[in-house]
Enzyme design. Structure first.
Site, PDB file in Angstrom:
ATOM      1  N   LYS A 125       0.862  -1.168   0.000  1.00  0.00           N
ATOM      2  CA  LYS A 125       0.000   0.000   0.000  1.00  0.00           C
ATOM      3  C   LYS A 125       0.905   1.227   0.000  1.00  0.00           C
ATOM      4  CE  LYS A 125      -3.834   1.890   2.806  1.00  0.00           C
ATOM      5  NZ  LYS A 125      -4.690   1.629   4.009  1.00  0.00           N
ATOM      6  N   SER A 134      -9.698   1.745   2.543  1.00  0.00           N
ATOM      7  CA  SER A 134      -8.488   2.379   2.010  1.00  0.00           C
ATOM      8  C   SER A 134      -7.415   1.435   1.475  1.00  0.00           C
ATOM      9  CB  SER A 134      -7.878   3.327   3.043  1.00  0.00           C
ATOM     10  OG  SER A 134      -7.204   2.637   4.066  1.00  0.00           O
ATOM     11  N   SER A 145      -9.696  -0.985   7.412  1.00  0.00           N
ATOM     12  CA  SER A 145      -9.166  -0.833   6.057  1.00  0.00           C
ATOM     13  C   SER A 145      -8.269  -1.955   5.567  1.00  0.00           C
ATOM     14  CB  SER A 145      -8.435   0.512   5.933  1.00  0.00           C
ATOM     15  OG  SER A 145      -9.374   1.555   5.970  1.00  0.00           O
TER      16      SER A 145
END
Length: 565
Positions: A124, A217, A241
């Site tokens: 990420k 997210s 998330s």
């Protein structure tokens, strides 16, 4: 970069046609029992292979890190920016193949760093990398290359893992500049950003259904792992998330206990952020966690984990782990969707068949359900304003240094900022954020979170539970453009995910089944602090009983993915 990938993809196809890649798999046995993570099959399929399978092939000499990296690059080339255009990848590591070759040379010389030696993963894009940009999904940080890797990224590299790519995310992990908690419908409408969208990368799609959300997210990681763009990936979790995208994309995700894994070098959202792995199997989660977990002198939260970190979490993955375990069914979070109910009633039946003691129902007191979102919003907004300023000060000159400066840059027409809704979120956050010495903030952070944590512990004690189970999401992944409402916000009364974040407890998400319309659903195993060995065991047992994960139809197997032994 696209041109290079396409060349690699074509080169890979040629090598396969010539017969250059041979990839085999078998079952390793210890004392007559199949070893966890190794599949008994005549061929190795990229989408279902575990890290144990890959290591078996490495050891046999039928696979190299370079070939494995090429296979994943070929899938990215085929499906990320063309075909279904999942759009999960923000940037590729230009050194991935040279690094793979160097790791192959180490292996040939007799040096194997561990089970992650030569295994590609994605990050990420809020994890710092010293050799690639880290933007948190924001064009306001475009081109920013931090001075050093995040602590866990360095640990993974040292263990031989290959950082294949940085992936998209909801900008600043969604909550960094958000209208969540707002009551004015006009603000909610003006400031709602679809999950999986960032000003840096645009919209990531769900590979199971391109019209559906990839989850909150860490949606870029979820979509990338579901589509088999890498073996595993990292996400972060402050309000679900890791777990929401794992559920939406039909994969496995672990929200770790606060203090088990370092957060140093991750673009911050709040003091209760956590780092965790996302993968296509519980086994791969356990392998990744074995490397990631441990103390970090720069992260005081990891002092909580002293004496509680396991060297090898795979040893807890046993068929039969559910037998005798007291599993509580959190009925307060059932009943919002008929398909969700069906799949999770089947999951309960499976656990009962595996010998679990089902405690049904388990009720959460109304005060716990009602306080979790207000506490979260107050603490998160206040901490983001302060913590993002601390992070921005570590960057090279030329980037914003505070939330005010982020707003100013986004508001400047010269910037051409591509997310006006996020700008509304930035401004709303600034308007409600409290100083970190404000008595109201301190009461929420210290007494409020403590009350929630104590209430959750009381539920475990009252029902004598080993884990609490609930649907990870109350309904299948929504349409990307679905309008936000107070009931659909993270932390709404019917959403249980924030309990793990505000308490610091661990939560494992495992695929539970598919709706009739072809959307994944998942089940959560919530445990008490540092109970990862137990909930990983429960999740593994459930996974082996159901094999519920389904490969997305929009990113099918390539001819190079499945190779006969």
């Amino acid at each position: 970069m696209k041109r290079i990938i396409l060349v690699l993809s074509s080169g890979l196809l040629i090598s396969v046609l010539i017969g250059g890649v041979v990839w085999a798999q078998a079952t390793a046995r210890i004392g007559g029992t199949a070893q966890a993570g190794v599949t008994n099959a005549a061929q190795l399929d990229l989408a279902s292979a575990t890290i144990a399978d890959l290591n078996f092939a490495f050891k046999k000499g039928t696979l190299t890190a370079e070939k494995l990296t090429e296979l994943y690059l070929a899938r990215i080339a085929a499906y990320d920016k063309q075909g279904p255009a999942i759009n999960a990848i923000l940037s590729l590591n230009p050194n991935a193949l040279p690094e793979a070759r160097a790791l192959d040379a180490e292996r040939k010389a007799g040096k194997v760093r561990g089970p992650l030696h030569g295994i590609p993963l994605v990050l990420k894009d809020n994890y710092n990398t010293f050799d690639m940009p880290t933007t948190a999904g924001s064009q306001l940080l475009a081109g920013s290359v931090p001075p050093a890797d995040a602590f866990v990224v360095k640990k993974l590299r040292d263990a031989g893992a290959i950082i294949l790519a940085k992936v998209n995310l909801s900008e600043f992990a969604s909550g960094g500049g958000s209208v969540i908690g707002a009551t004015d419908p006009a603000i909610l409408k003006a400031g709602t950003v679809p999950y999986g969208f960032s000003s840096m990368g645009g919209q990531t799609l769900n590979p199971h259904n391109l019209t559906r959300s990839p989850g909150t997210s860490s949606g870029g990681t979820g979509a990338a792992i579901a589509a088999a763009f890498a073996q595993f990936g990292l996400g972060t979790d402050t309000a679900g998330s890791i777990r929401s995208p794992s559920a939406a994309n039909g994969i496995v995700g672990l929200k770790t206990t606060l203090g088990l894994v370092s957060r140093t070098g991750i673009v911050p959202l709040a003091s209760f952020d956590i780092s965790g792995p996302m993968a296509r199997s519980v086994y791969d989660i356990a392998v990744a966690l074995s490397v990631m977990a441990g103390p970090d002198p720069a992260d005081d939260s990891t002092k909580l984990g002293a004496g509680k970190v396991q060297k090898d979490y795979t040893k807890f993955l046993k068929v039969g782990s559910l037998k005798g375990a007291r599993i509580g069914i959190a009925r307060d979070f059932w009943g919002q969707d008929a398909e969700t109910n069906r799949i999770h009633e089947e999951a309960i039946a499976t656990m009962k068949e595996r010998g679990a003691i089902i405690v049904d129902p388990v009720r959460f007191p109304a005060y716990l359900r009602e306080i979790k979102q207000p506490l979260f919003v107050l603490v998160r907004n206040s901490e983001f304003k302060a913590l993002i300023a601390d992070y921005l000060k570590t960057l090279k000159p030329g980037y914003p240094r505070t939330l005010d400066e982020l707003i100013a840059k986004a508001s400047d027409p010269k910037t051409g900022y591509r997310s006006p809704e996020k700008l509304v979120g930035f401004k709303y956050t600034l308007s409600v954020a409290l100083d970190l010495d404000d008595p109201v903030y301190l009461a929420a952070k210290n007494q409020g979170f403590a009350a929630l944590r104590s209430g959750l512990q009381a539920i475990f004690a009252k029902y004598r539970l080993d884990a609490i189970v609930y649907p990870t999401s109350s309904q299948p992944a929504p349409l990307i453009k679905a309008e936000a409402t107070a009931d659909s916000e993270p932390g709404a009364i019917g959403d249980p995910l924030m309990f793990a974040d505000e308490s610091g407890f661990p939560d494992l998400v495992v695929a539970a089944g598919m709706t009739n319309s072809g959307l994944p659903m998942a089940i959560s195993f919530l445990g008490q602090p540092f109970s990862e060995p137990q909930i990983l065991g429960y999740g593994y047992d459930f996974e082996q009983a159901t094999h519920a994960r389904v490969f997305p139809k929009t990113t099918p197997t390539l001819s190079t993915d499945t190779i006969p032994q």
